[in-house]
Design a protein around this motif. Structure first.
Motif, PDB file in Angstrom:
ATOM      1  N   THR A  18      -2.866   2.414  -7.677  1.00 23.33           N
ATOM      2  CA  THR A  18      -2.641   1.063  -8.171  1.00 23.33           C
ATOM      3  C   THR A  18      -1.232   0.583  -7.865  1.00 23.33           C
ATOM      4  O   THR A  18      -1.019  -0.509  -7.341  1.00 23.33           O
ATOM      5  N   PHE A  19      -0.243   1.400  -8.168  1.00 24.30           N
ATOM      6  CA  PHE A  19       1.132   0.994  -7.924  1.00 24.30           C
ATOM      7  C   PHE A  19       1.425   0.869  -6.425  1.00 24.30           C
ATOM      8  O   PHE A  19       2.197   0.018  -5.994  1.00 24.30           O
ATOM      9  N   LEU A  20       0.801   1.701  -5.616  1.00 21.24           N
ATOM     10  CA  LEU A  20       0.994   1.622  -4.169  1.00 21.24           C
ATOM     11  C   LEU A  20       0.466   0.308  -3.626  1.00 21.24           C
ATOM     12  O   LEU A  20       1.112  -0.381  -2.830  1.00 21.24           O
ATOM     13  N   LEU A  21      -0.727  -0.086  -4.052  1.00 20.79           N
ATOM     14  CA  LEU A  21      -1.322  -1.336  -3.569  1.00 20.79           C
ATOM     15  C   LEU A  21      -0.581  -2.540  -4.106  1.00 20.79           C
ATOM     16  O   LEU A  21      -0.433  -3.551  -3.420  1.00 20.79           O
ATOM     17  N   ALA A  22      -0.120  -2.459  -5.327  1.00 24.47           N
ATOM     18  CA  ALA A  22       0.586  -3.600  -5.909  1.00 24.47           C
ATOM     19  C   ALA A  22       1.872  -3.901  -5.159  1.00 24.47           C
ATOM     20  O   ALA A  22       2.297  -5.044  -5.051  1.00 24.47           O
ATOM     21  N   GLY A  23       2.512  -2.870  -4.592  1.00 25.08           N
ATOM     22  CA  GLY A  23       3.750  -3.094  -3.870  1.00 25.08           C
ATOM     23  C   GLY A  23       3.560  -3.746  -2.522  1.00 25.08           C
ATOM     24  O   GLY A  23       4.525  -4.182  -1.908  1.00 25.08           O
ATOM     25  N   CYS A  24       2.322  -3.842  -2.023  1.00 26.92           N
ATOM     26  CA  CYS A  24       2.087  -4.398  -0.699  1.00 26.92           C
ATOM     27  C   CYS A  24       1.890  -5.913  -0.720  1.00 26.92           C
ATOM     28  O   CYS A  24       1.879  -6.543   0.312  1.00 26.92           O
ATOM     29  N   ALA A  25       1.668  -6.502  -1.885  1.00 28.73           N
ATOM     30  CA  ALA A  25       1.366  -7.922  -1.984  1.00 28.73           C
ATOM     31  C   ALA A  25       2.641  -8.686  -2.304  1.00 28.73           C
ATOM     32  O   ALA A  25       3.311  -8.388  -3.285  1.00 28.73           O
ATOM     33  N   SER A  26       3.009  -9.660  -1.463  1.00 27.44           N
ATOM     34  CA  SER A  26       4.223 -10.437  -1.680  1.00 27.44           C
ATOM     35  C   SER A  26       4.053 -11.815  -1.067  1.00 27.44           C
ATOM     36  O   SER A  26       3.120 -12.077  -0.294  1.00 27.44           O
ATOM     37  N   PHE A  27       4.965 -12.716  -1.401  1.00 23.73           N
ATOM     38  CA  PHE A  27       4.935 -14.085  -0.894  1.00 23.73           C
ATOM     39  C   PHE A  27       5.662 -14.162   0.444  1.00 23.73           C
ATOM     40  O   PHE A  27       6.623 -13.439   0.698  1.00 23.73           O
ATOM     41  N   SER A  28       5.207 -15.077   1.302  1.00 25.12           N
ATOM     42  CA  SER A  28       5.839 -15.276   2.605  1.00 25.12           C
ATOM     43  C   SER A  28       7.076 -16.147   2.453  1.00 25.12           C
ATOM     44  O   SER A  28       7.161 -16.960   1.522  1.00 25.12           O
ATOM     45  N   PRO A  29       8.052 -16.030   3.358  1.00 25.69           N
ATOM     46  CA  PRO A  29       9.297 -16.813   3.216  1.00 25.69           C
ATOM     47  C   PRO A  29       9.063 -18.321   3.294  1.00 25.69           C
ATOM     48  O   PRO A  29       9.758 -19.085   2.624  1.00 25.69           O
ATOM     49  N   GLY A  96       1.168 -23.505  -1.833  1.00 23.11           N
ATOM     50  CA  GLY A  96       1.721 -22.574  -2.805  1.00 23.11           C
ATOM     51  C   GLY A  96       0.665 -22.039  -3.750  1.00 23.11           C
ATOM     52  O   GLY A  96       0.689 -20.863  -4.119  1.00 23.11           O
ATOM     53  N   ILE A  97      -0.263 -22.914  -4.143  1.00 24.16           N
ATOM     54  CA  ILE A  97      -1.343 -22.471  -5.022  1.00 24.16           C
ATOM     55  C   ILE A  97      -2.225 -21.448  -4.310  1.00 24.16           C
ATOM     56  O   ILE A  97      -2.582 -20.411  -4.875  1.00 24.16           O
ATOM     57  N   ALA A  98      -2.579 -21.750  -3.042  1.00 27.11           N
ATOM     58  CA  ALA A  98      -3.440 -20.838  -2.289  1.00 27.11           C
ATOM     59  C   ALA A  98      -2.749 -19.515  -2.022  1.00 27.11           C
ATOM     60  O   ALA A  98      -3.375 -18.451  -2.093  1.00 27.11           O
ATOM     61  N   GLU A  99      -1.437 -19.547  -1.731  1.00 29.13           N
ATOM     62  CA  GLU A  99      -0.734 -18.293  -1.478  1.00 29.13           C
ATOM     63  C   GLU A  99      -0.601 -17.472  -2.754  1.00 29.13           C
ATOM     64  O   GLU A  99      -0.705 -16.245  -2.726  1.00 29.13           O
ATOM     65  N   ALA A 100      -0.385 -18.154  -3.883  1.00 26.33           N
ATOM     66  CA  ALA A 100      -0.319 -17.432  -5.150  1.00 26.33           C
ATOM     67  C   ALA A 100      -1.659 -16.762  -5.459  1.00 26.33           C
ATOM     68  O   ALA A 100      -1.703 -15.621  -5.934  1.00 26.33           O
ATOM     69  N   ASP A 101      -2.749 -17.470  -5.164  1.00 30.59           N
ATOM     70  CA  ASP A 101      -4.067 -16.864  -5.357  1.00 30.59           C
ATOM     71  C   ASP A 101      -4.267 -15.663  -4.439  1.00 30.59           C
ATOM     72  O   ASP A 101      -4.891 -14.667  -4.826  1.00 30.59           O
ATOM     73  N   LEU A 102      -3.746 -15.770  -3.194  1.00 31.52           N
ATOM     74  CA  LEU A 102      -3.861 -14.650  -2.257  1.00 31.52           C
ATOM     75  C   LEU A 102      -3.089 -13.439  -2.760  1.00 31.52           C
ATOM     76  O   LEU A 102      -3.602 -12.309  -2.731  1.00 31.52           O
ATOM     77  N   VAL A 103      -1.869 -13.664  -3.200  1.00 29.41           N
ATOM     78  CA  VAL A 103      -1.060 -12.543  -3.696  1.00 29.41           C
ATOM     79  C   VAL A 103      -1.723 -11.922  -4.916  1.00 29.41           C
ATOM     80  O   VAL A 103      -1.760 -10.693  -5.075  1.00 29.41           O
ATOM     81  N   ARG A 104      -2.271 -12.760  -5.770  1.00 34.42           N
ATOM     82  CA  ARG A 104      -2.961 -12.237  -6.952  1.00 34.42           C
ATOM     83  C   ARG A 104      -4.194 -11.442  -6.556  1.00 34.42           C
ATOM     84  O   ARG A 104      -4.483 -10.380  -7.129  1.00 34.42           O
ATOM     85  N   ALA A 105      -4.939 -11.941  -5.536  1.00 37.01           N
ATOM     86  CA  ALA A 105      -6.136 -11.228  -5.101  1.00 37.01           C
ATOM     87  C   ALA A 105      -5.785  -9.897  -4.451  1.00 37.01           C
ATOM     88  O   ALA A 105      -6.581  -8.960  -4.480  1.00 37.01           O
ATOM     89  N   ALA A 106      -4.599  -9.822  -3.849  1.00 35.31           N
ATOM     90  CA  ALA A 106      -4.197  -8.590  -3.166  1.00 35.31           C
ATOM     91  C   ALA A 106      -3.595  -7.560  -4.104  1.00 35.31           C
ATOM     92  O   ALA A 106      -3.253  -6.455  -3.667  1.00 35.31           O
TER      93      ALA A 106
END
Length: 471
Positions: A18-29, A96-106
């Protein structure tokens, strides 16, 4: 259901993953805006900006002031609209909304911690459990891909809105410029008609002009005055439409327009690509395809979780006063006793078929719109060319001949005025045809980009969602 207690701890490996996968999801610059810039630049020749900071807003305001300080051009109008339209910036916020949803899904779902404490009969019983959404871990790659599809859809929609804003700005610019040009011409006609009416009145009073001819000159002056009033209103309305298209405020209304519409090109532009190539780059068709792909992806996720809605696994221990602590694990599983997932699966399949048919409809409509826009562009060019090369020169030649007759005392001043009246329709028609050509050219480019001239956007097909799709 709860299984008490075994001395096996399953929480450690689950937590590590869980912690490994959580570290892979981030926002783009850039918030996913680079794709919008590229898609827009390829279709309208301008690069939009997403103003996410105060500094970017100040820079945009400074650039708008620079463009408004000189006579406006079509490209300048587009640039101002892209910088100044608040509705467009609001549309960009969807990224921004779509990217936040992507990060949350990841990212895996947060673990659940439960704690229970019971007292009675002189003893205390405590239960602790830490549960992880195991099913969410299994479906995480599929959910992440679905989130990526939605982000791409949002990027296409943002580019689509950008093309729409640019198109409306160019059309409003040409309409306002033509209305201003016609207003100036109607003003000249009204002044000439006034002079003619006054001359006819004086000559009729001196007995050198009959009453019927004098009344005709007076009626022409009255008509010219009415036409000037109508032209003033049309020019005002067209300028206000341009103000709205550019998103200008009350302190930005002092801009100036050129005196005349741009000249026609020497020849109409040749098609730059085949109809099929044009269809391949239309944004509405790309959006429909992406929507269908995302729906298919969601359908696959629904099938994968058809019989299992909730599966949680975690560590649990139990302690009781006066007794040794008991350790084990706990599994919570929603049993499909009443809902076997058939309704959810049938809904997803129906949504997919709906999306598929909508994509086919968009493709069929796109082909028709492209052919119609090409035909309208060529027709508008031919009409404007006819005015430029034949009608206007012919009217000019007639005026020159009448002037020669007047100089030779073979015609009166009223013959010259009558000839001027006959030229009004030709001049007005030439300006309107020239305006219609530039608007048709704008609509052709918008149609090739996937923004129909009607401005009506495609209805994106729904994407299958639900607990399974969102893990």
């Amino acid at each position: 259901m709860k299984i008490h207690p075994f001395r096996i701890s399953a929480a450690a490996p689950v937590a590590a993953v869980t912690f490994l996968l959580a570290g892979c999801a981030s926002f783009s610059p850039d918030g996913g805006f680079e794709a919008v810039e590229r898609l827009s630049r390829e279709r309208i020749g301008h690069t939009p900006t997403y103003q996410r900071t105060a500094e970017q807003g100040v820079a945009a305001g400074t650039r708008v002031a620079e463009l408004l300080a000189r006579p406006l051009s079509a490209d300048g109008a587009v640039e101002i609209a892209l910088l100044n339209q608040r509705e467009l910036q609001a549309a960009y916020a969807e990224l921004g909304i779509a990217e936040a949803d992507l990060v949350r899904a990841a990212r895996p779902a947060n673990p659940t911690l439960s704690f229970g404490r019971l007292t009675g009969s002189g003893g205390v019983e405590i239960e602790r459990a830490l549960l992880f959404d195991v099913l969410g871990l299994f479906t995480l790659p599929l959910a992440t891909e679905l989130g990526q599809q939605r982000l791409q859809q949002a990027q296409l929609q943002a580019a689509y809105e950008t093309v729409g804003v640019a198109t409306e700005a160019r059309k409003a610019f040409f309409e306002a410029l033509a209305a201003q040009q016609l207003l100036g011409y109607y003003g000249q006609v009204q002044q000439a008609a006034g002079a003619s009416s006054e001359l006819a009145r004086r000559m009729q009073a001196a007995g050198n002009f009959n009453a019927l001819a004098q009344l005709r000159e007076q009626a022409f002056h009255a008509d010219a005055t009415l036409n000037l009033a109508r032209a003033q209103q049309r020019a005002l309305a067209a300028r206000e439409r341009l103000v709205r298209a550019l998103g200008l405020s009350e302190v930005q209304l002092g801009f100036t327009l050129p005196e005349r519409l741009p000249e026609l090109p020497a020849a109409p532009a040749a098609p730059q690509a085949t109809e099929q190539a044009a269809l391949d780059r239309r944004l509405d068709l790309l959006m429909a395809r992406r929507s269908t792909e995302a729906t298919a992806q969601a359908l696959g996720l629904t099938k994968a979780t058809r019989f299992i809605n909730v599966l949680q696994l975690g560590y649990q221990n139990k302690s009781e006063s006066g007794a040794a602590r008991s350790n084990g694990y706990q599994v919570e599983l929603e049993l499909p006793l009443f809902d076997f997932g058939s309704a959810r699966l049938a809904r997803a399949e129906a949504v997919y078929m709906q999306s598929l048919h909508r994509t086919a409809a968009v493709a069929a409509r796109a082909g028709s719109e492209t052919r119609e826009a090409h035909a309208a562009y060529r027709s508008a060019y031919e009409l404007a060319r006819q005015y430029r090369d034949e009608i206007v020169p012919l009217r000019k030649r007639i005026s020159e001949e009448n002037l020669l007759r007047y100089n030779g005392m073979l015609a009166s001043v009223f013959d010259l005025l009558a000839d001027a009246r006959e030229q009004i329709a030709g001049v007005v028609g030439a300006v309107e045809a020239q305006r219609d050509f530039w608007i048709a050219e704008t609509e052709l480019q918008a149609t090739l980009a996937g923004r129909a001239a009607s401005g009506a956007g495609p209805a994106p097909a729904a994407i299958a969602t639900g607990p399974a799709a969102a893990h």
